[in-house]
Motif scaffolding. Structure first.
Motif, PDB file in Angstrom:
ATOM      1  N   TYR A  41      -2.065  15.542   5.875  1.00 31.77           N
ATOM      2  CA  TYR A  41      -0.993  14.403   5.445  1.00 31.77           C
ATOM      3  C   TYR A  41      -0.756  13.606   6.458  1.00 31.77           C
ATOM      4  O   TYR A  41      -0.736  12.608   6.533  1.00 31.77           O
ATOM      5  N   SER A  42       0.000  14.590   7.329  1.00 30.18           N
ATOM      6  CA  SER A  42       0.492  14.069   8.767  1.00 30.18           C
ATOM      7  C   SER A  42      -0.504  13.376   9.480  1.00 30.18           C
ATOM      8  O   SER A  42      -0.272  12.032   9.657  1.00 30.18           O
ATOM      9  N   ALA A  43      -1.753  13.506   9.478  1.00 32.11           N
ATOM     10  CA  ALA A  43      -3.026  12.960  10.288  1.00 32.11           C
ATOM     11  C   ALA A  43      -3.338  11.868   9.505  1.00 32.11           C
ATOM     12  O   ALA A  43      -3.513  10.478  10.213  1.00 32.11           O
ATOM     13  N   LEU A  68     -10.345  19.717   2.104  1.00 29.19           N
ATOM     14  CA  LEU A  68      -9.254  18.843   1.785  1.00 29.19           C
ATOM     15  C   LEU A  68      -9.247  17.270   2.521  1.00 29.19           C
ATOM     16  O   LEU A  68      -8.907  16.325   2.323  1.00 29.19           O
ATOM     17  N   ILE A  69      -9.804  17.552   3.724  1.00 27.45           N
ATOM     18  CA  ILE A  69     -10.018  16.433   4.956  1.00 27.45           C
ATOM     19  C   ILE A  69     -10.416  15.033   4.332  1.00 27.45           C
ATOM     20  O   ILE A  69      -9.854  14.144   4.458  1.00 27.45           O
ATOM     21  N   ASP A  70     -11.718  15.176   3.758  1.00 27.83           N
ATOM     22  CA  ASP A  70     -12.520  13.900   3.340  1.00 27.83           C
ATOM     23  C   ASP A  70     -11.470  13.259   2.330  1.00 27.83           C
ATOM     24  O   ASP A  70     -11.381  12.132   2.404  1.00 27.83           O
ATOM     25  N   LYS A  71     -11.004  13.901   1.213  1.00 33.53           N
ATOM     26  CA  LYS A  71     -10.205  13.311  -0.009  1.00 33.53           C
ATOM     27  C   LYS A  71      -9.072  12.712   0.646  1.00 33.53           C
ATOM     28  O   LYS A  71      -8.637  11.641   0.360  1.00 33.53           O
ATOM     29  N   VAL A  72      -8.244  13.495   1.792  1.00 33.03           N
ATOM     30  CA  VAL A  72      -7.035  13.079   2.062  1.00 33.03           C
ATOM     31  C   VAL A  72      -7.160  11.749   2.838  1.00 33.03           C
ATOM     32  O   VAL A  72      -6.493  10.728   2.842  1.00 33.03           O
ATOM     33  N   LEU A  83       1.025  -1.162  -0.058  1.00 26.73           N
ATOM     34  CA  LEU A  83       0.008   0.188  -0.010  1.00 26.73           C
ATOM     35  C   LEU A  83       0.732   1.218   0.034  1.00 26.73           C
ATOM     36  O   LEU A  83       1.708   1.550   1.106  1.00 26.73           O
ATOM     37  N   ASN A  84       0.817   2.085  -1.113  1.00 23.15           N
ATOM     38  CA  ASN A  84       1.733   2.846  -1.321  1.00 23.15           C
ATOM     39  C   ASN A  84       1.432   4.458  -1.666  1.00 23.15           C
ATOM     40  O   ASN A  84       1.947   5.510  -1.632  1.00 23.15           O
ATOM     41  N   HIS A  85      -0.026   4.315  -2.582  1.00 21.42           N
ATOM     42  CA  HIS A  85      -0.570   5.617  -3.092  1.00 21.42           C
ATOM     43  C   HIS A  85      -0.675   6.680  -2.174  1.00 21.42           C
ATOM     44  O   HIS A  85      -0.974   6.585  -1.128  1.00 21.42           O
ATOM     45  N   ILE A  86      -0.736   8.020  -2.665  1.00 20.09           N
ATOM     46  CA  ILE A  86      -1.048   9.076  -1.771  1.00 20.09           C
ATOM     47  C   ILE A  86      -1.909   9.963  -2.803  1.00 20.09           C
ATOM     48  O   ILE A  86      -1.130  10.032  -4.039  1.00 20.09           O
ATOM     49  N   ILE A  87      -2.583  10.722  -2.305  1.00 22.41           N
ATOM     50  CA  ILE A  87      -3.208  11.844  -3.267  1.00 22.41           C
ATOM     51  C   ILE A  87      -1.976  13.021  -3.065  1.00 22.41           C
ATOM     52  O   ILE A  87      -1.462  13.456  -2.270  1.00 22.41           O
ATOM     53  N   LEU A  88      -1.904  13.597  -4.289  1.00 18.56           N
ATOM     54  CA  LEU A  88      -1.017  14.822  -4.550  1.00 18.56           C
ATOM     55  C   LEU A  88      -1.446  16.020  -3.900  1.00 18.56           C
ATOM     56  O   LEU A  88      -2.649  16.496  -4.538  1.00 18.56           O
ATOM     57  N   LEU A  89      -0.831  16.774  -3.080  1.00 17.95           N
ATOM     58  CA  LEU A  89      -1.367  18.029  -2.612  1.00 17.95           C
ATOM     59  C   LEU A  89      -0.281  19.067  -2.458  1.00 17.95           C
ATOM     60  O   LEU A  89       0.991  18.791  -2.351  1.00 17.95           O
TER      61      LEU A  89
END
Ligand code: NDP
Length: 296
Positions: A184-186, A136-140, A116-122
């Motif tokens: 992102y940290s959260a 952004l909260i829900d998306k991230v 599991l490696n993907h992340i949303i680009l922010l």
């Protein structure tokens, strides 16, 4: 006396770090599903797994990029191996079940590694509590956290059968709150909580699935570097050396194959701060903040 003791201790630690007991044969013929593998670390993971003889299925949103990665995997591996992809957007949590099923059927019905490696680009930015911040909260949380939980949950019965592994690619930001990427940290902290709990449950159930959490520092992927430059963090890039995505991917594979509980990479860049965080919080915060620049 104290100096001698410290020298011996340092020698032992360095010696331990230099011993490479990773046997690449343990990866050969294994079935691997990697998320976020169209670019960056995920792309490099696909290449190393292919080179090491694993069967590889990758996913991300951009089909053209996935096709390119698969073509390169074919060049690195053998004809006998499987290489394939599934196009998916991880924001759609309801689709995660069919994504995983498709991947497993492409792998011939067996799964050994779920990476599991993907992340949303922010874009990096100051959290002012604006409506943009809040949107952004829900998306991230969906993409960076919930989709990991969904995919791992769908994979559990398959991994239980194969005595397989979950590899969670996380971040220093998931151990130590970082400025300009709070949400992102959260999401990365949430991964630590969930997979830490799941790991304990698996042990209590005598279920032989390993979970490796990869705590990464600065890795020189195109997106990471562009995000930092885009937010004027040139000082950080000058002060810290970004590790190569390819070396990082190899260390992730190595740790997963050895069923390591948690890996830190590059270790010296991040592990000391994580170790000292709860003992000297103000000092650690200060040292951490030192590399950042607040642009008005
Ligand atoms: P990249 O931005 O290079 O790659 C992200 C991947 O995720 C791409 O393949 C992208 O493909 C995919 N992706 C993005 N959004 C979605 C979505 N909605 N659904 C499905 N896939 C998506 O990231 P890195 O390689 O830099 O980082 C990889 C991992 O390493 C992350 O978990 C990150 O947190 C961690 N890490 C990285 C660090 C670094 O300095 N680079 C530091 C610490 C941790 P596509 O756009 O085609 O969907």
């Amino acid at each position: 006396m104290v100096k001698k003791f410290l020298a011996v201790l340092l020698g032992l630690v360095l010696g331990y770090m230099l011993i490479d007991d990773f046997n690449p044969e343990t990866v050969k013929g294994r079935n691997v599903f990697i998320t976020g593998a169209s670019t960056g670390i995920g792309e490099q993971l696909a290449y190393h797994y292919a080179r090491l003889g694993a069967n590889v299925v990758i996913t991300a949103r951009r089909e053209n990029k996935l096709k390119e990665v698969i073509e390169k995997c074919k060049e690195l591996g053998t004809k006998e191996q499987t290489y394939d992809y599934v196009v998916a957007d991880m924001i759609d949590l309801n689709a995660t079940g069919s994504v995983l099923q498709k991947a497993i059927s492409k792998l011939g019905g067996r799964l050994d590694y779920l990476v599991l490696n993907h992340i949303i680009l922010l874009d990096l930015g100051v959290w002012t509590g604006s409506s943009h911040n809040l949107s952004l909260i829900d998306k991230v949380i969906n993409v960076n956290f919930q989709s990991y939980v969904y995919l791992a949950s769908h994979a559990l019965p398959h991994l239980e059968k194969s005595k397989g592994s979950i590899i969670v690619v996380s971040s220093f930001a998931g151990k130590f709150g970082q400025p300009f990427v709070s949400i992102y940290s959260a999401s990365k902290f949430a991964l630590d909580g969930f997979f830490g709990g799941l790991r304990q449950e698996l042990k209590l159930r005598n279920c032989d699935i390993s979970i490796t959490t990869c705590v990464l520092g600065l890795i020189g992927t195109e997106n990471a570097i562009n995000q930092l430059l885009g937010f004027g963090q040139n000082q950080l890039l000058n002060m810290l050396t970004a590790a190569s995505p390819s070396d990082t991917a190899f260390q992730i594979i190595r740790s997963g194959a050895k069923r390591v509980r948690q890996m830190y990479y590059p270790m010296l860049q991040i592990y000391p701060l994580v170790l000292m965080r709860d003992w000297f919080p103000e000092t650690c915060d200060f040292l951490n903040r030192y590399v950042y620049t607040l642009n008005s």
